[in-house]
Design an enzyme around this catalytic site. Structure first.
Site, PDB file in Angstrom:
ATOM      1  CD  GLU B  60      -1.855  -2.361   1.533  1.00 61.04           C
ATOM      2  OE1 GLU B  60      -0.704  -2.610   1.956  1.00 61.04           O
ATOM      3  OE2 GLU B  60      -2.770  -3.207   1.498  1.00 61.04           O
ATOM      4  CG  HIS B 129     -10.458  -7.075   6.672  1.00 60.67           C
ATOM      5  ND1 HIS B 129      -9.440  -7.443   7.521  1.00 60.67           N
ATOM      6  CD2 HIS B 129     -10.049  -7.429   5.428  1.00 60.67           C
ATOM      7  CE1 HIS B 129      -8.471  -8.014   6.821  1.00 60.67           C
ATOM      8  NE2 HIS B 129      -8.811  -8.013   5.546  1.00 60.67           N
TER       9      HIS B 129
END
Lengths: 323, 326
Positions: B60, B129
């Site tokens: 990321e 998440h």
């Protein structure tokens, strides 16, 4: 290195190393008398790296720099006046006093920015390399960072992607031996940092970072490869940070004799010992550089401080349609 | 009007902008042959090729930072970080680089990039998440943040974000991808929804509810119920949280005298507190009740459906909160 052309290159390299050295000495003077706000991360001792590497580039190539970035910017041809004014936090600086020493940028020279975060510029340089590929140009990106940044995650992520996609970028580790006050050998087992290239399946080479021609030739080969679509190279330039991490650091943690050893291998001294240029020519270069530095300091000193009403300007881009 | 899946509205936005502007490209997790985690870019890899629909490794920091470098050199990247939670892995690139380069450069350098990510409670995805981190990213000057609540705003805001010269984070909701919404017919004039503009989706004179993303749809259902009882609930969809459309909220609260802020993010130090305080000087004398908020409590998102359902601002909780204020 016999032709007239190579002579002019040598002269330019010598001038550039001196320019960086003298610029940094004046930055330190401003710092010591309280005229430079913030932190002074000096490039003194590492001049051959930026100089040799940037001498290879074309005008349309890109460079990404670091918190210790003055040398890269000067080697890329940045305006000394606007640099010094920015370092003093003045209105006429590159960033109008918004960025300071660690954030000087100049897109007209392809300077993607110095960066206050160690390793922060590595993915940005890699993205610029992707952009070169995407736009179908043969531009190349030089990505400078230190031995400290080579232990950041962004180093791994970026080299992996650049290697996977053959991106036109040359990663240059300036191994100046220290991450802040910690010697690289105390926090890393493998001291040959260019060996890491093997993990990504790319070429890696370590060179004497105080020998400007050694740097030049290594980077030249890497840039040629990148331009030809053969992907990235990792180059470790072994050099030495002659000053502390910043202006406040006297380097008391260094081993006895270490500084003296490296001073005897000072990049400018090494160059002069080779007699590439005769003494008279060297003197001419010195005089020319001295005049440039005096002019830059004078300009910066006389530049006004940024006006209070500029505080909130430039958070978002106001310059119209960008392409 | 036509009925489309939200994921197809997202794809239309990206497809139309890529077709319009060759400097637009997409990169991130599962953006290539897989056609997006929620199939929201299906077919675009085949149409635009590997260079423009780039699958990245799970790096990321690396690919968000690369997007910054692309944006500085003439491209308009649209990066995808699968879940909001994963933005935390890339936070230096988001908060220190992407958000600040324009200001640090003295305004000389635009960073025209989009970062798409997702939120959404209710899928038992647990604490890493499911988080709504809108308050975290909204804290940094230099970012614009769009939070669509339906397919129309998902498409219109994303198209605007791609054309914007500043970094925009578009926070989609993964509960929406497989849901059908109404969208203007193809061939009608394209809709670019401006950043920094809220929308009044349901008018009412008795109480204002302000929200974004999925809770907006819940609020609309509750407002429809109250309407049957003759109680007017005005529902405002923020659409963007940076810039924040304070004027639309203030105008509504001056009319209703009551404000309930509903958000899926954690309660403390979230966007609801910020909105309440930022409008207070303008509405203080118009209020008939204290401004109230309904958010997810200050607890990591639990896994078990039996526990997770306790933190979602659902119809019951919103109805109850409104009743207490009337």
């Amino acid at each position: 290195m016999q032709t007239e052309e190579s002579k002019s290159l040598l002269r330019a390299m010598y001038a550039n190393m001196l320019r960086i050295r003298r610029f940094e000495e004046e930055v330190f003077e401003f710092y010591k008398c309280g005229k430079m706000p913030g932190l002074a991360h000096l490039y003194i001792g590492e001049e051959a790296v930026a100089t040799g590497a940037c001498a290879v580039l074309r005008a349309d190539d890109y460079v990404s720099s670091t918190h210790r970035g003055h040398g890269h910017l000067i080697a890329r041809g940045a305006d000394l006046r606007k640099m010094m004014a920015e370092i003093l936090g003045r209105q006429d600086g590159y960033c109008h006093g918004k960025g300071g020493s660690m954030h000087i940028m100049d897109m007209s020279l392809g300077i993607l920015g110095a960066n206050g975060i160690v390793g922060g510029g590595i993915p940005i340089a890699t993205g610029a390399a992707y952009s070169c590929r995407y736009r179908g140009t043969d531009q190349v990106v030089l990505c400078f960072f230190g031995d400290g940044a080579s232990n950041e995650g962004t180093f791994h992520e970026s080299l992996n992607m650049a290697a996977a996609w053959d991106l036109p970028v040359v990663y240059i580790i300036e191994n100046n031996q220290y991450g802040i006050t910690v010697n690289i050998n105390r926090v890393t087992r493998e001291h040959d940092l260019s060996k890491r290239a093997a993990a990504y399946g790319i070429d890696g080479v370590s060179v004497d970072g105080n020998d400007v021609l050694a740097v030049y030739h290594a980077v030249e080969k890497a840039v040629d490869n990148a331009r030809a679509g053969k992907g990235p190279t990792l180059i470790e330039c072994r050099t030495y940070r002659q000053h502390g991490h910043n202006g406040n650091d006297n380097g008391a943690y260094r081993a006895a004799g270490e500084l003296e050893h490296w001073l005897s291998r000072d990049p400018i001294l090494l160059f002069e010992q080779k007699d590439y240029l005769d003494p008279e020519e060297r003197e001419n270069v010195r005089a020319q550089v001295e005049a440039e530095i005096r002019d830059a300091c004078e300009f910066a000193r006389n530049s006004p401080e940024p006006a209070p009403e500029t505080l909130m300007e430039g958070i978002f881009y106001e310059g119209g349609e960008h392409r | 009007m036509r009925t489309v899946y939200y994921r197809d509205a997202v794809r239309e936005a990206i497809d139309e902008e890529m077709a319009r502007d060759p400097s637009v490209l997409v990169l991130g997790e599962d953006m290539g042959p897989n056609g997006g985690t929620w199939k929201e870019t299906r077919g675009l890899w085949e149409k635009y090729g590997d260079l423009r629909m780039k699958d990245t490794p799970i790096s990321e920091s690396g690919f968000v930072g690369m997007s910054v470098g692309m944006a500085l050199t003439g491209l308009r990247p649209v990066a995808k970080v699968m879940f909001s939670d994963f933005m935390l892995v890339a936070m230096d690139q988001i908060a220190n680089q992407m958000a600040k380069i324009t200001y640090m450069s003295g305004g000389q350098m635009p960073v025209p990039m989009v970062l798409r990510t997702t939120i959404g409670l209710g899928r038992s995805s647990a604490a890493q998440h499911s988080q709504n981190l809108n308050a975290v990213i909204a804290h940094f000057p230099g970012l614009k943040i769009a939070v669509p609540s339906n397919a129309r705003t998902a498409k219109g805001l994303l198209k605007t974000a791609i054309r914007d010269n500043d970094p925009v984070i578009v926070v989609e909701n993964r509960l929406h991808y497989g849901r059908q919404f109404e969208l203007p017919d193809e061939g009608e004039e394209e809709e670019l929804i401006p950043l920094g503009k809220a929308a009044v989706l349901h008018e009412g004179a008795d109480l204002t509810v302000v929200s974004c993303s999925e809770p907006v749809n819940t609020c609309l259902r509750v407002a429809a119920e109250f309407e049957k009882d003759g109680i007017g609930i005005e529902v405002i969809d923020l659409q963007s949280i940076r810039p924040l459309d304070r004027e639309t909220i203030i105008r509504s609260v001056k009319k209703t005298g009551r404000l309930l802020l509903v958000d899926e993010g954690y309660t403390s130090f979230g966007i609801t507190g910020e909105i309440a305080l930022s409008i207070m000087p303008d509405v203080f004398y118009d209020l008939d009740a204290p401004i109230m908020r309904l958010c997810s409590p200050d607890v990591p998102v639990p896994f078990s459906p039996a526990l997770e359902k306790l933190i979602i601002p659902d119809e019951n909780r919103i109805r109850e909160a409104i009743r207490k204020m009337l």
